[in-house]
Enzyme design. Structure first.
Site, PDB file in Angstrom:
ATOM      1  N   CYS A 152       0.858  -1.186   0.000  1.00 50.31           N
ATOM      2  CA  CYS A 152       0.000   0.000   0.000  1.00 50.31           C
ATOM      3  C   CYS A 152       0.893   1.234   0.000  1.00 50.31           C
ATOM      4  O   CYS A 152       1.902   1.262   0.710  1.00 50.31           O
ATOM      5  CB  CYS A 152      -0.887  -0.022   1.243  1.00 50.31           C
ATOM      6  SG  CYS A 152      -2.006   1.372   1.373  1.00 50.31           S
ATOM      7  N   HIS A 169      -9.255  -3.666  -2.439  1.00 44.20           N
ATOM      8  CA  HIS A 169      -8.244  -2.942  -1.639  1.00 44.20           C
ATOM      9  C   HIS A 169      -8.637  -1.458  -1.535  1.00 44.20           C
ATOM     10  O   HIS A 169      -8.569  -0.869  -0.447  1.00 44.20           O
ATOM     11  CB  HIS A 169      -6.868  -3.117  -2.305  1.00 44.20           C
ATOM     12  CG  HIS A 169      -5.733  -2.375  -1.665  1.00 44.20           C
ATOM     13  ND1 HIS A 169      -4.642  -3.006  -1.092  1.00 44.20           N
ATOM     14  CD2 HIS A 169      -5.502  -1.036  -1.508  1.00 44.20           C
ATOM     15  CE1 HIS A 169      -3.805  -2.100  -0.613  1.00 44.20           C
ATOM     16  NE2 HIS A 169      -4.302  -0.891  -0.861  1.00 44.20           N
ATOM     17  N   GLU A 170      -9.060  -0.883  -2.671  1.00 41.09           N
ATOM     18  CA  GLU A 170      -9.427   0.542  -2.671  1.00 41.09           C
ATOM     19  C   GLU A 170     -10.725   0.784  -1.905  1.00 41.09           C
ATOM     20  O   GLU A 170     -10.823   1.748  -1.137  1.00 41.09           O
ATOM     21  CB  GLU A 170      -9.557   1.069  -4.111  1.00 41.09           C
ATOM     22  CG  GLU A 170      -8.332   0.876  -4.999  1.00 41.09           C
ATOM     23  CD  GLU A 170      -7.015   1.262  -4.356  1.00 41.09           C
ATOM     24  OE1 GLU A 170      -7.007   2.159  -3.491  1.00 41.09           O
ATOM     25  OE2 GLU A 170      -5.989   0.642  -4.698  1.00 41.09           O
ATOM     26  N   HIS A 176     -10.190   1.128   1.682  1.00 45.52           N
ATOM     27  CA  HIS A 176      -9.692   2.442   2.138  1.00 45.52           C
ATOM     28  C   HIS A 176     -10.852   3.399   2.461  1.00 45.52           C
ATOM     29  O   HIS A 176     -10.722   4.264   3.329  1.00 45.52           O
ATOM     30  CB  HIS A 176      -8.787   3.089   1.087  1.00 45.52           C
ATOM     31  CG  HIS A 176      -7.366   2.592   1.099  1.00 45.52           C
ATOM     32  ND1 HIS A 176      -6.578   2.632   2.240  1.00 45.52           N
ATOM     33  CD2 HIS A 176      -6.569   2.084   0.123  1.00 45.52           C
ATOM     34  CE1 HIS A 176      -5.360   2.151   1.947  1.00 45.52           C
ATOM     35  NE2 HIS A 176      -5.332   1.803   0.669  1.00 45.52           N
TER      36      HIS A 176
HETATM   37  C1  SB7 Z   1      -1.687  -4.667  -4.144  1.00 41.68           C
HETATM   38  C2  SB7 Z   1      -1.549  -3.307  -4.294  1.00 41.68           C
HETATM   39  C3  SB7 Z   1      -2.666  -2.513  -4.446  1.00 41.68           C
HETATM   40  C4  SB7 Z   1      -3.912  -3.101  -4.460  1.00 41.68           C
HETATM   41  C5  SB7 Z   1      -4.033  -4.451  -4.313  1.00 41.68           C
HETATM   42  C6  SB7 Z   1      -2.929  -5.236  -4.170  1.00 41.68           C
HETATM   43  C7  SB7 Z   1      -2.593  -1.018  -4.609  1.00 41.68           C
HETATM   44  C8  SB7 Z   1      -1.454  -0.356  -3.928  1.00 41.68           C
HETATM   45  C9  SB7 Z   1      -1.578   1.128  -3.953  1.00 41.68           C
HETATM   46  N1  SB7 Z   1      -2.460   1.583  -2.934  1.00 41.68           N
HETATM   47  O1  SB7 Z   1      -2.021   1.782  -1.705  1.00 41.68           O
HETATM   48  C10 SB7 Z   1      -3.762   1.940  -3.243  1.00 41.68           C
HETATM   49  O2  SB7 Z   1      -4.585   2.010  -2.166  1.00 41.68           O
HETATM   50 NI    NI Z   2      -3.621   1.112  -0.406  1.00 41.87          NI
END
Ligand code: SB7
Ligand code: NI
Length: 184
Positions: free
Chosen positions: A110, A153-154, A157
């Site tokens: 992240c 993942h987003e 957040h």
């Molecule tokens: C690995 C990386 C991400 C999502 C899913 C698996 C995005 C990394 C960048 N971020 O921190 C976005 O929130």
């Molecule tokens: Ni992230």
């Protein structure tokens, strides 16, 4: 132009807040925020620009990560077939999902976390999502594989959830039965 200094890091309270719904149609300031977030991803994926400005590569960015506690995020990646997944989402939600789970074999990272955290993050393998784009138009998509992982993942957040919240502390590499590995 957004830079790494604009990305808040773990410990900042905004990362643990529930972000606010965005009124529709989006106002010009919210559209501008999404545009600068997308620009950040483009820059982060450009070898020359990312090196010049010291930007870590990223496939997604959520508004709370730039200390804007609103339900918006951007993602930009190619899937295993080379298909582009380039979206801006406002008020996104998952309307249905598979029982089956999937996970990245390399784990997750992240932009708001400056350490590597070992362990598998198991997420829904397939999701149907709804939301609005930067023009205020409704979008409905079916995602699987890496795009589905990034979306979740987003979305996390926006709900104050960090990827490592999903990692079992005692058994970080313990998998659910039938979980689908994704190489990236
Ligand atoms: C690995 C990386 C991400 C999502 C899913 C698996 C995005 C990394 C960048 N971020 O921190 C976005 O929130
Ligand atoms: Ni992230």
């Amino acid at each position: 132009m957004l830079l790494m200094k604009d990305i808040i890091r773990e410990g900042h309270p905004t990362l643990r807040r529930i972000a606010k719904e965005v009124p529709l149609p989006p106002d010009p300031a919210d559209i501008e925020t999404l545009k600068s977030m997308k620009e950040f991803l483009i820059n982060s994926q450009d070898p020359v620009i990312s090196e010049k400005y010291g930007i870590r590569g990223g496939v997604g960015l959520a508004a709370p990560q730039i200390n804007v506690s609103k339900r918006m995020f951007v993602m930009r990646l190619n899937d295993e077939k080379g298909e582009e997944h380039d979206y801006s989402f406002i008020n996104p939600k998952i309307v249905s999902h598979s029982v089956e789970k999937s996970y990245l074999t390399s784990g997750e990272g992240c932009l708001s976390v400056d350490r590597s955290i070992p362990g598998y993050v198991q997420r829904h393998a397939r999701i149907t999502v709804k939301g609005y784009n930067e023009k205020g138009e409704e979008i409905k998509l079916r995602l699987r594989g890496l795009p589905a992982i990034v979306f979740q993942h987003e979305l996390d957040h926006l709900n104050g959830v960090m990827f490592y919240d999903h990692i079992d502390e005692k058994n970080p590499f313990q998998l659910k039965e039938g979980a689908i590995p994704i190489e990236n």
